[in-house]
Write an enzyme that holds these catalytic residues in place. Structure first.
Site, PDB file in Angstrom:
ATOM      1  N   ASN A 157     -21.436 -11.241  61.229  1.00 31.02           N
ATOM      2  CA  ASN A 157     -20.757 -10.559  60.117  1.00 31.02           C
ATOM      3  C   ASN A 157     -21.699  -9.843  59.150  1.00 31.02           C
ATOM      4  OD1 ASN A 157     -21.610 -13.113  59.244  1.00 31.02           O
ATOM      5  ND2 ASN A 157     -20.051 -13.161  57.661  1.00 31.02           N
ATOM      6  N   GLY A 233     -22.754 -19.916  61.222  1.00 31.15           N
ATOM      7  CA  GLY A 233     -21.712 -19.515  62.162  1.00 31.15           C
ATOM      8  C   GLY A 233     -20.500 -20.396  61.994  1.00 31.15           C
ATOM      9  N   SER A 234     -19.749 -20.563  63.067  1.00 34.42           N
ATOM     10  CA  SER A 234     -18.474 -21.272  62.944  1.00 34.42           C
ATOM     11  C   SER A 234     -18.658 -22.786  63.010  1.00 34.42           C
ATOM     12  CB  SER A 234     -17.531 -20.810  64.045  1.00 34.42           C
ATOM     13  OG  SER A 234     -18.046 -21.213  65.290  1.00 34.42           O
ATOM     14  N   THR A 237     -18.954 -24.154  66.670  1.00 38.86           N
ATOM     15  CA  THR A 237     -20.299 -24.027  67.263  1.00 38.86           C
ATOM     16  C   THR A 237     -21.247 -25.050  66.641  1.00 38.86           C
ATOM     17  OG1 THR A 237     -19.898 -21.685  67.597  1.00 38.86           O
ATOM     18  CG2 THR A 237     -22.172 -22.400  67.735  1.00 38.86           C
ATOM     19  N   ALA A 238     -21.091 -25.303  65.344  1.00 42.47           N
ATOM     20  CA  ALA A 238     -21.969 -26.276  64.675  1.00 42.47           C
ATOM     21  C   ALA A 238     -21.786 -27.670  65.263  1.00 42.47           C
ATOM     22  CB  ALA A 238     -21.664 -26.300  63.179  1.00 42.47           C
ATOM     23  N   GLU A 255     -24.594 -23.675  58.002  1.00 42.86           N
ATOM     24  CA  GLU A 255     -23.793 -22.878  57.053  1.00 42.86           C
ATOM     25  C   GLU A 255     -22.579 -22.383  57.812  1.00 42.86           C
ATOM     26  OE1 GLU A 255     -24.519 -22.481  53.926  1.00 42.86           O
ATOM     27  OE2 GLU A 255     -26.624 -23.026  53.827  1.00 42.86           O
ATOM     28  N   CYS A 289     -18.033 -15.166  55.015  1.00 48.02           N
ATOM     29  CA  CYS A 289     -17.651 -16.582  54.900  1.00 48.02           C
ATOM     30  C   CYS A 289     -17.139 -16.913  53.506  1.00 48.02           C
ATOM     31  CB  CYS A 289     -18.849 -17.455  55.259  1.00 48.02           C
ATOM     32  SG  CYS A 289     -20.298 -17.032  54.289  1.00 48.02           S
ATOM     33  N   GLU A 470     -29.231 -23.878  51.230  1.00 51.93           N
ATOM     34  CA  GLU A 470     -30.382 -22.985  51.295  1.00 51.93           C
ATOM     35  C   GLU A 470     -30.498 -22.275  49.946  1.00 51.93           C
ATOM     36  OE1 GLU A 470     -30.033 -20.787  55.078  1.00 51.93           O
ATOM     37  OE2 GLU A 470     -30.421 -22.621  56.190  1.00 51.93           O
TER      38      GLU A 470
HETATM   39  P1  NAD Z   1     -20.287 -18.351  66.100  1.00 48.63           P
HETATM   40  O1  NAD Z   1     -20.396 -19.780  65.725  1.00 48.63           O
HETATM   41  O2  NAD Z   1     -19.426 -17.972  67.227  1.00 48.63           O
HETATM   42  O3  NAD Z   1     -21.720 -17.759  66.447  1.00 48.63           O
HETATM   43  C1  NAD Z   1     -22.809 -17.834  65.554  1.00 48.63           C
HETATM   44  C2  NAD Z   1     -24.099 -17.775  66.351  1.00 48.63           C
HETATM   45  O4  NAD Z   1     -24.192 -18.943  67.154  1.00 48.63           O
HETATM   46  C3  NAD Z   1     -24.204 -16.601  67.308  1.00 48.63           C
HETATM   47  O5  NAD Z   1     -25.533 -16.152  67.343  1.00 48.63           O
HETATM   48  C4  NAD Z   1     -23.812 -17.235  68.630  1.00 48.63           C
HETATM   49  O6  NAD Z   1     -24.334 -16.560  69.744  1.00 48.63           O
HETATM   50  C5  NAD Z   1     -24.435 -18.603  68.499  1.00 48.63           C
HETATM   51  N1  NAD Z   1     -23.845 -19.640  69.348  1.00 48.63           N
HETATM   52  C6  NAD Z   1     -22.576 -19.710  69.841  1.00 48.63           C
HETATM   53  N2  NAD Z   1     -22.441 -20.816  70.603  1.00 48.63           N
HETATM   54  C7  NAD Z   1     -23.632 -21.464  70.577  1.00 48.63           C
HETATM   55  C8  NAD Z   1     -24.105 -22.672  71.164  1.00 48.63           C
HETATM   56  N3  NAD Z   1     -23.330 -23.424  71.920  1.00 48.63           N
HETATM   57  N4  NAD Z   1     -25.379 -23.040  70.919  1.00 48.63           N
HETATM   58  C9  NAD Z   1     -26.177 -22.293  70.138  1.00 48.63           C
HETATM   59  N5  NAD Z   1     -25.787 -21.142  69.564  1.00 48.63           N
HETATM   60  C10 NAD Z   1     -24.530 -20.732  69.779  1.00 48.63           C
HETATM   61  O7  NAD Z   1     -19.885 -17.591  64.766  1.00 48.63           O
HETATM   62  P2  NAD Z   1     -19.587 -16.029  64.615  1.00 48.63           P
HETATM   63  O8  NAD Z   1     -18.231 -15.792  65.171  1.00 48.63           O
HETATM   64  O9  NAD Z   1     -20.741 -15.234  65.080  1.00 48.63           O
HETATM   65  O10 NAD Z   1     -19.558 -15.885  63.026  1.00 48.63           O
HETATM   66  C11 NAD Z   1     -18.450 -16.108  62.253  1.00 48.63           C
HETATM   67  C12 NAD Z   1     -18.487 -17.473  61.613  1.00 48.63           C
HETATM   68  O11 NAD Z   1     -19.666 -17.629  60.842  1.00 48.63           O
HETATM   69  C13 NAD Z   1     -17.356 -17.711  60.665  1.00 48.63           C
HETATM   70  O12 NAD Z   1     -16.841 -19.005  60.846  1.00 48.63           O
HETATM   71  C14 NAD Z   1     -18.009 -17.593  59.298  1.00 48.63           C
HETATM   72  O13 NAD Z   1     -17.360 -18.256  58.260  1.00 48.63           O
HETATM   73  C15 NAD Z   1     -19.330 -18.176  59.565  1.00 48.63           C
HETATM   74  N6  NAD Z   1     -20.290 -17.751  58.536  1.00 48.63           N
HETATM   75  C16 NAD Z   1     -20.752 -18.666  57.625  1.00 48.63           C
HETATM   76  C17 NAD Z   1     -21.641 -18.275  56.631  1.00 48.63           C
HETATM   77  C18 NAD Z   1     -22.185 -19.261  55.632  1.00 48.63           C
HETATM   78  O14 NAD Z   1     -23.222 -18.959  55.044  1.00 48.63           O
HETATM   79  N7  NAD Z   1     -21.567 -20.395  55.388  1.00 48.63           N
HETATM   80  C19 NAD Z   1     -22.058 -16.941  56.567  1.00 48.63           C
HETATM   81  C20 NAD Z   1     -21.539 -16.041  57.486  1.00 48.63           C
HETATM   82  C21 NAD Z   1     -20.668 -16.458  58.474  1.00 48.63           C
END
Ligand code: NAD
Length: 489
Positions: A157, A233-234, A237-238, A255, A289, A470
């Site tokens: 994003n 990320g999401s 995934t976390a 995050e 986010c 962070e």
């Molecule tokens: P995502 O979790 O699908 O992907 C994030 C990253 O993780 C990508 O680089 C992806 O390739 C990688 N990834 C996916 N599966 C993985 C795995 N099994 N092992 C290791 N890495 C893996 O998220 P997205 O769709 O790219 O981003 C959107 C999400 O991010 C939303 O939920 C949003 O709220 C969140 N986000 C949070 C913040 C914050 O600071 N809290 C900021 C921006 C976005």
């Protein structure tokens, strides 16, 4: 893509040990505003990650022994080089992500530059702790050292913005890194790699491996020589990353997503609140986010708010992201657009009212953008708190507006989701603002404003929105290992 197309494709390469390295297979990357494949991204896996981790390990002894001042000068140089190419970076970010050129120019790239400058400065000012035990003749002090190879994984994003928010503190503290940007938005990270040598970043200090989460991301998370992972990320995934890294007891900073409430009391200054809440709902297509997606309005001003809010949302122009007058660009992908639209359909099926946007207003797009992933800012009212639209992160230009009566009630309802990232509170009663801010389960609370950040202070979420924070001190603590040393004299 046809042959004619593929000739014009931009082909990225991994950046390992200071060199661009081709990959044996590639993933197509789309321009979200046209729907065309325009770029090919390395589909890296274990082998590429292994090479990058090795390069980072080899670079660690020299980089970690440089003084903070030497590292600071290099970070500042890199910031200058990105800033020098700001327009090219902004154009690339807009094309790759679908965001408006205006947002990329004024938010994404300036913030990426600022991330390097900020940590170049903050790294010079940390102090460690010291305590004395005179009766025992002892002095204790703490010492901090870089951890080693940091694994950095970022989402699509805010591509360069969020990646540099990790790279800058990691290398400022003396770590070396292997970064994996989102496979959907890799271009600006690759452009940044071209500047590293000129900035004076030694080979192997910053390695970038492109590819999917399932292949490249997991290889990084599972690598035994990467003791620390910073992930944005999401939440789903976390969870996966936590499981996969558990056998190695890795240090994690997570995050994650949000379902951020705005709480608007009847004494709010609506002339400020309405445009800011439209912005907090729809900026970057709602793909931040921190975006607001549940708006609680006190009953006395509910109908007036709704009328004015919808009128303001309708002023936001959706269309070609490279048009500087456009406010809403394209969503990241066809699949994501479909997912966001489905939430609106579900809300309608549950009896909610769509007041503007998706399915209600016509979306007129220029001829070149007919196949892009566009959606109008959408406002939904009369949604039940239990509805998936009020519980799940939609991550698109959709916001729900509901009424509330009392302070006590709205706090409970605002806290009634699994997330806890950011909240906004609108009121001119200072006592109320403090009371409500204290009781919200949220890592960040903005009152009478939104997205005003001081990078010195902690950033991060509670509950399913993350683990760890962070910021100047927090990132320093995360990216260093602390030791307590006791001296008896
Ligand atoms: P995502 O979790 O699908 O992907 C994030 C990253 O993780 C990508 O680089 C992806 O390739 C990688 N990834 C996916 N599966 C993985 C795995 N099994 N092992 C290791 N890495 C893996 O998220 P997205 O769709 O790219 O981003 C959107 C999400 O991010 C939303 O939920 C949003 O709220 C969140 N986000 C949070 C913040 C914050 O600071 N809290 C900021 C921006 C976005």
């Amino acid at each position: 893509p046809t042959m004619a197309h593929s000739q014009a494709l931009l082909v990225l390469e991994n950046f390992i040990g200071g060199k661009f390295v081709p990959c044996s297979s590639y993933i197509d990357s789309y321009n979200p505003s046209t729907g065309d494949v325009y770029c090919r991204v390395p589909d890296s896996g274990k082998e590429e990650v292994e090479a990058a981790v090795k390069a980072a390990k080899d670079a660690f002894p020299i980089w970690s022994s440089k003084s903070p001042l030497e590292r600071s000068q290099i970070l500042n140089k890199l910031a200058d080089l990105i800033e020098h190419d700001l327009e090219a970076f902004a154009q690339a970010e807009s094309k790759d992500q679908g965001k408006t050129i205006t947002f990329a120019r004024t938010v994404d790239i300036p913030r990426a530059v600022h991330n390097f400058r900020f940590f170049a400065s903050s790294i010079l000012h940390h102090v460690t702790e010291c305590t004395e035990m005179p009766a025992l003749g002892c002095v204790h002090y703490t010492s901090r050292a870089p951890v080693g190879v940091a694994g950095l994984i970022s989402p699509w994003n805010l591509p360069l913005y969020l990646l540099t928010w990790k790279i800058a503190p990691a290398i400022a503290c003396g770590n070396t890194v292997v970064a994996k940007p989102s496979e959907m938005t890799s271009v600006t990270a690759w452009m940044m790699c071209k500047l590293l040598e000129k900035a004076g970043v030694p080979p192997g200090v910053v390695n970038v491996v492109f590819g999917t989460g399932a292949k490249a991301g997991e290889a990084l998370v599972c690598h035994p020589d990467v003791p620390l992972i910073s992930f944005t990320g999401s939440t789903l995934t976390a969870q996966r990353i936590t499981e996969r890294s558990a056998p190695h007891c890795k240090r994690l900073s997570l995050e994650l997503g949000g379902k951020n409430p705005a709480i608007i009391f009847d004494d709010a200054d609506l002339s400020q609140c309405i445009p800011t809440t439209v912005r907090s709902s729809f900026a970057n297509q709602g793909e931040i986010c921190l975006c607001t997606s549940r708006i609680f309005v006190q009953r006395g001003i509910y109908s007036e708010f709704l009328k004015r809010f919808v009128a303001e949302a309708k002023k936001w122009k959706t269309g070609n992201p490279s048009d500087p007058t456009v406010n809403v660009g394209a969503l990241i992908s066809k699949e994501h657009l479909e997912k966001v639209r489905n939430y609106v359909k579900k809300a309608q099926a549950e009896g909610a009212r769509v007041l503007c946007g998706e399915g209600v207003d016509p979306l007129a797009l220029p001829p070149g953008n007919q196949k892009g992933y566009f959606m109008l800012p959408t406002v939904i009212a009369e949604v039940k708190d239990e509805s998936c639209c009020m519980q799940e992160e939609i991550f698109g230009p959709v916001t729900c507006v509901v009424a509330f009566d009392t302070e006590e009630e709205v706090i409970l309802r605002a806290n009634g989701v699994k997330y806890g990232l950011a909240a906004t509170v609108w009121s001119s009663n200072v006592g109320r603002v403090h009371r409500v801010a204290h009781r919200l389960q949220s890592g960040l609370v903005w009152t009478n404003c939104w997205l005003v950040r001081d990078l010195n202070l902690p950033f991060g979420g509670m509950k399913a929105s993350g683990i760890g924070r962070e910021g100047a001190k927090d990132s320093y603590e995360f990216f260093t290992e602390v030791k307590t040393i006791t001296i008896k004299h």
